[in-house]
Design an enzyme around this catalytic site. Structure first.
Site, PDB file in Angstrom:
ATOM      1  N   LYS A  79       0.517  -1.660  -0.210  1.00 44.55           N
ATOM      2  CA  LYS A  79       0.018   0.182  -0.041  1.00 44.55           C
ATOM      3  C   LYS A  79       1.296   1.287  -0.238  1.00 44.55           C
ATOM      4  CE  LYS A  79      -3.700   2.151   2.701  1.00 44.55           C
ATOM      5  NZ  LYS A  79      -4.882   1.664   3.971  1.00 44.55           N
ATOM      6  N   SER A 154      -9.145   1.263   3.470  1.00 45.20           N
ATOM      7  CA  SER A 154      -8.639   2.006   1.889  1.00 45.20           C
ATOM      8  C   SER A 154      -7.677   1.224   1.239  1.00 45.20           C
ATOM      9  CB  SER A 154      -7.533   3.326   2.766  1.00 45.20           C
ATOM     10  OG  SER A 154      -7.110   3.355   4.331  1.00 45.20           O
ATOM     11  N   SER A 178      -9.550  -0.633   6.855  1.00 45.10           N
ATOM     12  CA  SER A 178      -9.626  -0.476   6.144  1.00 45.10           C
ATOM     13  C   SER A 178      -8.629  -2.078   5.079  1.00 45.10           C
ATOM     14  CB  SER A 178      -8.317   1.194   6.024  1.00 45.10           C
ATOM     15  OG  SER A 178      -8.918   1.713   5.778  1.00 45.10           O
TER      16      SER A 178
END
Length: 442
Positions: A79, A154, A178
């Site tokens: 990420k 996210s 997330s």
């Protein structure tokens, strides 16, 4: 056989057996990334030079019988809020455009030392502050089950990279859901680790008292191996998992079963039926004390997020997606005394939760009450974005507020996950139980 569809554990075993060359494996993933129509919606940056160098080193170790871990030579994605040396880390925000760290973040450095191959950095919700995965500033990845729907966030690109066969596993972060929401909506296993278990040095923060790092994977075994690699320790033994018969599960009723949409409700009911039929002990659990911290979640999150990002946002507000900026700006009005009172109450409720749930092997709830919302409708703004975002993160937020670990598993119904919540720092035990449930659910 298409290597990009196999589990990370299977790939690692094949490398150890001399059946797969890490260099060829990495090239297969790099080729799949470059050929994919959604490449630039999933990866913010691909790092082929680093990946090839790490793969060559893994191949040399494998040839000498000196592999560093079961996943040595397996390609994974990261990420875009974990620092990577010499490569931009922008956390999905134009506020950080051109930010290039000099060093890898702690977890990337440790995982690399365990032999994992870094394919690149994946897109995410802006500054990690949305469970929807919608990001018109950089890119919105597709959902594997509906490319016109939100992918979950996210860690949106992290989930998409695995679900579309562009990484064997992914590393994301979870502050309010997330890791688990994009995992659930893309039919993956996602682990929210206990806050404080994995160091956050070199991770762009959102709300540091809640921020955690965790893997998104195809299987529970992969998840356990990834956690061990992130911690730089020996992998747990996932063999000989006991059946679920006789295991005690608390079925949380407070809040998490309210307003369930039809598909998640049916999927969850099916999971409970299958557990019961297999001999698991299911006990409904009410926990009214949860209502106060859930009601104070906006204060607890936005106060800290605004303290970290407020000055930066006010200096360059126009570059942000307005819906995300508005969430941060809610922290402006937070009162310090209210914030401290909310944290004191949360600490007391956490202690009460630990006592109440001590007799259960895990506590169950639907991972998300809703299915991935429509992208175009979300982009129109208004109440739909707000209500869907808050509903999306409602159930997962329980685990963050209670300070525990939690894992989501696919149920067999597309984009519907079931969550198992464990104890603080109880990830290994929770994953062994999750492996048993995974086997039952198929």
């Amino acid at each position: 056989m298409d290597w990009t569809t196999r589990s990370a554990a299977d790939l690692g075993r094949a490398i150890g057996a001399g059946e797969i060359d890490p260099v060829a494996l990495t090239e297969a993933f790099l080729e799949a990334i470059d050929a994919h129509p959604h490449r630039d919606r999933i990866y913010a940056r691909v790092t082929p030079d680093r990946a090839r160098a790490e793969a060559r080193a893994a191949a040399a170790r494998a040839a000498l019988g000196r592999r560093l871990s079961p996943l040595d030579g397996v390609p994974v994605s990261w990420k875009d809020l974990v620092d990577s040396a010499g490569v931009a880390t922008e956390a999905g925000s134009a506020l950080l455009k051109g930010r290039v760290p000099a060093e890898d973040g702690h977890v990337l450095r440790v995982a690399s030392a365990m032999g994992l191959v870094c394919l690149g950095k994946t897109h995410m919700s802006e500054l990690a502050f949305s469970g929807l995965g919608l990001n018109p500033v950089t890119a919105t990845p597709p959902c594997v089950n509906n490319e016109n729907a939100a992918p979950g966030g996210s860690s949106s690109g992290a989930a998409a990279s695995v679900a579309f066969g562009l990484a064997a596993a992914a590393i994301g972060s979870d502050t309010g859901g997330s890791v688990r929401i994009p995992s659930a909506w893309n039919d993956l296993v996602g682990l929210k680790t206990t806050a404080g278990r994995l160091p956050l040095d070199g991770v762009v923060p959102l709300a540091e008292r809640f921020d955690t790092i965790g893997p998104l994977c195809r299987t529970v075994e992969d998840t356990a191996l990834m956690l061990a690699a992130l911690e730089g320790r020996a992998a747990p033994d996932m063999r000989g998992l006991p059946p679920v018969k006789g295991r005690r599960f608390g079925v949380l009723k407070t809040i998490v079963e309210d307003d369930l949409r039809e598909a998640p409700q049916a999927a969850y009911a099916s999971v409970l039926d299958r557990l019961s039929a297999a001999g698991a002990i299911l006990e409904p659990v009410e926990f009214p004390a949860l209502e106060a911290p859930m009601g104070a979640a906006g204060l607890l999150y936005t106060a800290e997020a605004w303290a970290i990002w407020g000055a930066r946002i006010e200096a360059d507000a126009e570059v942000m997606f307005p819906r995300i900026r508005e969430r941060f700006e809610l922290g402006k009005a937070c009162n310090a005394a209210d914030y401290i009172r909310a944290w004191r109450n949360l600490d007391a409720v956490r202690a009460a939760w630990a006592t109440r749930m001590a007799g259960y092997d895990a506590v169950l709830c639907p991972t998300a009450p809703n299915l991935p919302p429509d992208y175009d409708k979300l982009m129109q703004g208004g109440d739909y974005f707000v209500t869907e975002n808050l509903l999306t993160l409602r159930n997962t937020r329980v685990g963050n507020l209670m300070g525990i670990c939690a894992v989501t598993l696919p149920t067999g119904t597309p984009s519907c996950g079931v969550s198992l919540m464990g104890r603080a720092m109880g990830e290994d035990a929770l994953l062994r139980l999750a492996g048993s449930v995974e086997a039952l659910l198929g």
